[in-house]
Design an enzyme around this catalytic site. Structure first.
Site, PDB file in Angstrom:
ATOM      1  N   ARG A   6     -28.994 -83.061 -14.845  1.00  0.00           N
ATOM      2  CA  ARG A   6     -29.253 -81.611 -14.740  1.00  0.00           C
ATOM      3  C   ARG A   6     -30.766 -81.435 -14.811  1.00  0.00           C
ATOM      4  O   ARG A   6     -31.399 -81.799 -15.803  1.00  0.00           O
ATOM      5  CB  ARG A   6     -28.576 -80.851 -15.874  1.00  0.00           C
ATOM      6  N   HIS A  27     -25.030 -76.242  -7.765  1.00  0.00           N
ATOM      7  CA  HIS A  27     -24.245 -76.591  -8.967  1.00  0.00           C
ATOM      8  C   HIS A  27     -22.832 -76.984  -8.493  1.00  0.00           C
ATOM      9  O   HIS A  27     -21.859 -76.257  -8.708  1.00  0.00           O
ATOM     10  CB  HIS A  27     -24.210 -75.397  -9.919  1.00  0.00           C
ATOM     11  N   GLN A  43     -19.570 -77.127 -10.856  1.00  0.00           N
ATOM     12  CA  GLN A  43     -19.034 -75.824 -11.260  1.00  0.00           C
ATOM     13  C   GLN A  43     -18.168 -75.236 -10.146  1.00  0.00           C
ATOM     14  O   GLN A  43     -17.048 -74.782 -10.399  1.00  0.00           O
ATOM     15  CB  GLN A  43     -20.187 -74.863 -11.594  1.00  0.00           C
ATOM     16  N   ASP A  56     -22.599 -64.399 -11.713  1.00  0.00           N
ATOM     17  CA  ASP A  56     -23.428 -65.308 -12.513  1.00  0.00           C
ATOM     18  C   ASP A  56     -24.591 -64.492 -13.064  1.00  0.00           C
ATOM     19  O   ASP A  56     -24.828 -63.350 -12.630  1.00  0.00           O
ATOM     20  CB  ASP A  56     -23.929 -66.457 -11.605  1.00  0.00           C
ATOM     21  N   CYS A  99     -19.260 -68.482 -14.152  1.00  0.00           N
ATOM     22  CA  CYS A  99     -19.498 -69.891 -14.524  1.00  0.00           C
ATOM     23  C   CYS A  99     -19.842 -70.022 -16.008  1.00  0.00           C
ATOM     24  O   CYS A  99     -19.670 -71.092 -16.576  1.00  0.00           O
ATOM     25  CB  CYS A  99     -20.596 -70.485 -13.658  1.00  0.00           C
ATOM     26  N   ARG A 140     -13.705 -77.427 -16.381  1.00  0.00           N
ATOM     27  CA  ARG A 140     -14.852 -78.317 -16.125  1.00  0.00           C
ATOM     28  C   ARG A 140     -14.507 -79.721 -16.597  1.00  0.00           C
ATOM     29  O   ARG A 140     -14.843 -80.717 -15.961  1.00  0.00           O
ATOM     30  CB  ARG A 140     -16.104 -77.811 -16.861  1.00  0.00           C
TER      31      ARG A 140
END
Ligand code: CP
Ligand code: NVA
Length: 309
Positions: free
Chosen positions: A105, A132, A135, A227, A267, A296
């Site tokens: 990340r 991402h 996700q 988001d 998310c 996840r």
């Protein structure tokens, strides 16, 4: 031996994504019925982090443990020599000698591309400023779990044209979902990614559309997604963005324009009262945000299993 990475959803075919969804479903089932499944015994994942994380860090670490392997948390700024200037190329070569996979990340997407190029082990993108993928694959898995089928469904992403929106473009295009994106002027998605994803969508019987009016964009849709308005690294822009994005809040009034059985996802982390209201994110009839967060773990166990077994 050819190694496989997950840097962008674009790099996986529709068949591979379908296989991942079935694999995650099977692995989730094992866990829910206490079936032992340790295919990664003796394998180690290095997890490089240059940004904060709750879900990504915990789900990858726990996922490796549950699959019988081990995960190392590596802070790229404070502990690794990358923080003192060691190159990505050299780090990739060195880590390939110790580990069986890397999850990263970070800020720059190019750093992840470079890491994948110079590593001889699988590299998984755990979020960059651009994308991402883990996700959005989880989000599609959650929709599939709820509705049994994703093809032909319509999703609306409301908010910033950021890493989530970009991965949604590739995720929808690859899996045959229609996607609307509603963003304020000046905060639209990256044009190149939009055009690139549109080519994929064109071959997969689905549409990708851009809107400025969120009400028009959510009309009768099956899933509303949002988001944060200021992503990691944009903290200084937060106050200015709150004013610009206010009409893009996912609240009851907006949701009422969608299908009566619409699903709502985020998310997370959420800035409650900004991009989403409490009554919407906590609405048991529509919101699957916490099921999505749990997924996840299951979806990424699928990725780890497919890439590292
Ligand atoms: N959604 C997500 O990636 O959460 P974290 O930033 O907590 O990992
Ligand atoms: N767009 C957000 C996603 C967090 C999971 C960010 O990059 O901070």
């Amino acid at each position: 031996m050819n190694k496989r990475d997950l840097v962008s959803i674009k790099d996986w075919t529709e068949k591979e994504i379908e296989h991942l969804l079935y694999t995650a479903e099977k692995i989730k089932g094992y866990q829910k019925t206490n079936v032992e499944f340790h295919p990664l015994a003796g394998k180690t994942l290095g997890m490089m982090f240059a940004k904060s994380s709750t879900r990504t860090r915990i789900s990858f670490e726990v996922g490796m443990y549950q699959l019988g392997g081990y995960a190392l948390y590596l802070d790229t700024k404070r502990n690794l020599q990358t923080g003192r200037g060691e190159t990505i190329e050299d780090t990739a070569r060195v880590m390939s000698g110790y580990l069986d996979g890397i999850m990263i990340r970070t800020f720059s997407h190019d750093d992840v591309l470079k890491l994948a190029e110079y590593s001889t082990i699988p590299v998984i993108n755990g979020l960059t400023d651009l994308l991402h993928p883990c996700q959005v694959l989880t989000d599609i898995f959650t929709f599939y779990e709820e509705r049994g089928n994703v093809k032909g469904a319509t999703v609306t992403y409301v908010g910033d044209g950021n890493n989530m929106a970009h991965s949604w473009l590739y995720g929808a295009a690859r899996t045959g979902m229609n996607l609307n994106i509603a963003s304020p002027k000046g905060y639209e998605v990256n044009k190149e990614i939009f055009e690139d994803a549109k080519k994929i969508a064109g071959n997969n019987n689905c549409t990708l559309k851009l809107f400025t009016d969120p009400v028009e964009a959510v009309k009768d849709v099956d899933l509303v997604y949002t988001d944060v308005w200021a992503s990691m690294g944009q903290e200084e822009e937060h106050d200015a963005r709150v004013k610009i994005f206010k009409p893009y809040q996912v609240n009851r009034e907006l949701i009422d324009h969608a299908d009566k059985d619409v699903l709502v996802m985020h998310c997370l982390p959420a800035h409650r009262g900004e991009e989403i209201t409490d009554d919407v994110i906590d609405d048991a009839k529509h919101s699957v945000a916490f099921q999505e967060a749990e997924n996840r773990l299951h979806l990424q166990k699928g990725i780890l299993y497919l890439l590292m077994k």
